[in-house]
Every structure is written in structure tokens, then in C-alpha cells.
Scaffold this active site. Sequence first.
Site, short mmCIF file in Angstrom:
data_model
loop_
_atom_site.label_atom_id
_atom_site.label_comp_id
_atom_site.label_asym_id
_atom_site.label_seq_id
_atom_site.Cartn_x
_atom_site.Cartn_y
_atom_site.Cartn_z
N TYR A 130 0.85 -1.20 0.00
CA TYR A 130 0.00 0.00 0.00
C TYR A 130 0.88 1.24 0.00
O TYR A 130 1.87 1.31 0.74
CB TYR A 130 -0.87 0.00 1.25
CG TYR A 130 -1.80 1.18 1.40
CD1 TYR A 130 -2.79 1.43 0.46
CD2 TYR A 130 -1.69 2.04 2.49
CE1 TYR A 130 -3.66 2.51 0.61
CE2 TYR A 130 -2.56 3.10 2.65
CZ TYR A 130 -3.54 3.35 1.70
OH TYR A 130 -4.39 4.39 1.86
N ASP A 136 -1.32 15.44 5.99
CA ASP A 136 -2.22 14.78 5.06
C ASP A 136 -3.52 15.57 4.96
O ASP A 136 -4.53 15.22 5.57
CB ASP A 136 -2.48 13.34 5.53
CG ASP A 136 -3.46 12.59 4.63
OD1 ASP A 136 -3.49 12.90 3.43
OD2 ASP A 136 -4.17 11.69 5.13
N HIS A 154 -7.75 3.48 -4.30
CA HIS A 154 -9.02 3.83 -3.66
C HIS A 154 -9.21 5.33 -3.74
O HIS A 154 -8.27 6.11 -3.62
CB HIS A 154 -9.12 3.30 -2.22
CG HIS A 154 -8.19 3.90 -1.22
ND1 HIS A 154 -8.33 5.17 -0.71
CD2 HIS A 154 -7.10 3.37 -0.61
CE1 HIS A 154 -7.38 5.40 0.18
NE2 HIS A 154 -6.61 4.34 0.25
N GLU A 170 -11.96 8.54 -2.53
CA GLU A 170 -12.84 8.77 -1.40
C GLU A 170 -13.91 9.82 -1.67
O GLU A 170 -13.83 10.58 -2.64
CB GLU A 170 -12.01 9.17 -0.17
CG GLU A 170 -11.33 10.50 -0.30
CD GLU A 170 -10.22 10.65 0.74
OE1 GLU A 170 -10.27 11.65 1.49
OE2 GLU A 170 -9.30 9.81 0.77
N CYS A 200 -7.49 13.94 7.21
CA CYS A 200 -7.21 12.56 7.59
C CYS A 200 -8.51 11.90 8.01
O CYS A 200 -9.35 12.51 8.69
CB CYS A 200 -6.20 12.54 8.74
SG CYS A 200 -6.05 10.94 9.56
N ASN A 246 -9.43 -0.51 7.67
CA ASN A 246 -8.19 0.25 7.87
C ASN A 246 -7.78 0.14 9.34
O ASN A 246 -8.32 0.83 10.20
CB ASN A 246 -8.41 1.71 7.47
CG ASN A 246 -7.14 2.52 7.55
OD1 ASN A 246 -6.04 1.98 7.62
ND2 ASN A 246 -7.28 3.84 7.54
#
Length: 289
Positions: free
Chosen positions: A41, A56, A110, A112, A120, A207
Amino acid sequence: MNSAGNNFRKALKNNKPLMVVGAINAYTAMMAQSAGHQALYLSGAGVANASYGIPDLGITTLEDVLTDARRVCNACDLPLLVDIDTGWGGAFNISRTIKELEGAGVAAVHIEDQVAQKRCGHRPNKELVSCDEMVDRLKAAVDSKRDPDFFIMARTDAYANEGIEGAVERSSKYLEAGADGIFLEAVHSLDEYQALREKISAPILANITEFGKTPLFTAKELASVGVDIMLFPLSAFRAMSKSAEHVYNVIAQQGTQQDLLGTMQTRDELYEQLDYHSYEKTLDDLFKK
């Protein structure tokens, strides 16, 4: 067709759940493969934090992620799942994202349903786009695939704002739009994964990130409620960062690294991982007199 996407799907079929571990660079990808993992990943947070030293918050670009993805794919033949945040724009941008990453050797992505200025997934005050807008994102992504086995996963952050019912409803619509699987972010219990499993038949990702909203469920626990993919996005990075922090502090305080040698990977271990001696032999043969 033995493509990266096909290899990801085979790994998913042969492991329940498939444990996907984060690699922040080419070398950590090689170490993960040596440890026996079957899929990797590349985290959006990992690219932002490790490669650019920024949070992030949707600041990195497609090119930033592509750079790290290419390096991992060139160094390691394990299938790579990549975090593409919200796709970096509208339909044309999303289409380019899919084509570029597929061309780089990536197996899966992926995307979102947060707004472009995302947060985040385990922080408060997340904002979502409408279900219709996320469906449009997914259609743009699916329509851009060249390899039919390239795996496109829909991540939903709806649990925080809409509860498990809203997340399940969105997930069903995302699958109708062509998503291959569902990434249900920041849920709190096994029952919530079970609730999603009862409504959909597609692969589900959990996750299992440290210090977040989701408890650190085990592979056995997740398998019992039908979870197919278990993600460890930044486990190695967090451990590496803590170790590096300690090393820098000890050197600053003691003026030597002598007491740290037992915690370090040796030169020989590094060379073995990199197959260094075969490269050196090629040089020796090339310049042999």
C-alpha cells in the site's frame, strides 16, 4: 492476463483477509516482500509526511504520488494499492489519474467521498461530497481503466457524519457505479463491518491504523465478520520514525552512535536485501583484465 490488477485479485482470492502493508519507499517495499507479504500500500499520508514533510490535508498532487508509486513498482513486483485521495479534480483529472497510475504498474487504487480539501480519515470535521458527486467520480475512474482487472475501491468517510446506515447506503450506490470494493473508514466496532457485509457482496477493506478511531482488530476477528482486506497503512513508517528520532537524539546527546549499533540493520543485511554483491560481481567481470 497476468497484470498487476490480476495479481491483486488473485492475492485477494487466496487470503482471507488479505493483509496489505504500507511501504513509504522502494526499500521498505522490498523488505515487506522479503517478509512474505503479498500486497503493498502507498498511503497518501505516507507520501505527504515522508516524502514532503507536510500533513495529510490534500496538499500533494498526482505527480507527487506517481513519483513514489513508480519507485515502488520498479523495485518490487508485489501488487500495489495506492491512495488517490479525491482523484485530484473533476472527471478529466480522475481519468488521467487512473491512466497514469495503471501505466506506472499500480494494481489498485481507492478514491474517497470527502471534499477536495480533505482531512485525515481519523480526524474530526470531515466534509463529504454528495453521493451523486462521488458516483460521478467513480464512473470517471471506471471508464478510464484499460486493464479490466485494475481494481478501483470506493472509500467512504460517511460513518462519522451519517452513521453506519448512511455509510452502507452510500456503499451500495458506489458499487452500482462500478466500484470493485468498499473501504469503510474509521468505524468503531466489528458489528459495523458485519452490517456492511450483510448488505453487499463485494470485498470490504478495514483500515487498521494505529492511534485512530478503529480498534486494532485481529485478522481472525475481521475474517469472522466478512472483511476481505486488512490495511496497515503506516505501521512500519511509525516504527521507523520513532527509531530515527531516538537515534538522532542519542547522537546529539552522546556524540557517538556506539550504543545504538544493536538496534541497526547491519551493512551486510542491507547488502543482502539489495543483492549488492551480484551488482559488484557484474562490475568485477566487466573490468576484469
